[in-house]
Design an enzyme around this catalytic site. Sequence first.
Site, PDB file in Angstrom:
ATOM      1  CB  ILE A 107      -0.961  -0.024   1.220  1.00 17.20           C
ATOM      2  CG1 ILE A 107      -1.940   1.164   1.199  1.00 17.20           C
ATOM      3  CG2 ILE A 107      -0.207  -0.124   2.523  1.00 17.20           C
ATOM      4  CD1 ILE A 107      -3.069   1.070   2.234  1.00 17.20           C
ATOM      5  CB  CYS A 108       1.138   4.051   0.998  1.00 18.47           C
ATOM      6  SG  CYS A 108       1.468   5.801   1.276  1.00 18.47           S
ATOM      7  CB  ALA A 109       5.569   5.012  -0.643  1.00 16.84           C
TER       8      ALA A 109
END
Length: 188
Positions: A107-109
């Site tokens: 998730i995310c970066a």
Amino acid sequence: MQTQPHLQALLAVAEGVEDLETVTLIDVLRRAEIKTVVASIETRRMITLARGTRLTADTMLLDVLAQDYDLIVLPGGMPGAQRLGEHEPLGEKVREQAKAGRFFAAICASPAMALQPFGVLRQRRMTCYPSFSDRLSGCTFVDQPVVVDGNCITAQGPGSALAFALTLVEQLCGKAKRNEIAKAMLVG
């Protein structure tokens, strides 16, 4: 609640991973009774997350790499995602997981900062925190909160952490278990 004793997830953590994503993943996977092992890539179990939350991992990653998992999941946040992406033993484990057809997620970066360098996103539809999408190559960025492409599950960021965690439950345990967990948490 039907137990899922045979299902195991590995959540790799590092200094500076995103607080909300990390805690949400641990909470929701454990609510679904998936044995969730929180493993630090650092030289110690106690780490500080991106917003200052202190977390004590269950174990050290190097001590559990020989085990097989139904899911390996990486929270995002900086600089944690970069630290995860630079950890070669983790990269080797994720590549093995992908090749075996077992679930891996980020998730995310972390899709851009870890899964991309690990080489497991080729020819996949995926998502990540939108400002990191310029770091991707060989895959198709989809601007959606959560994207499932076979055994690869990715999400955009803290705001999609709950939907991401529930999607992981659905992929591992089925829609009924996802709905049961969501209902118990009063998720609309």
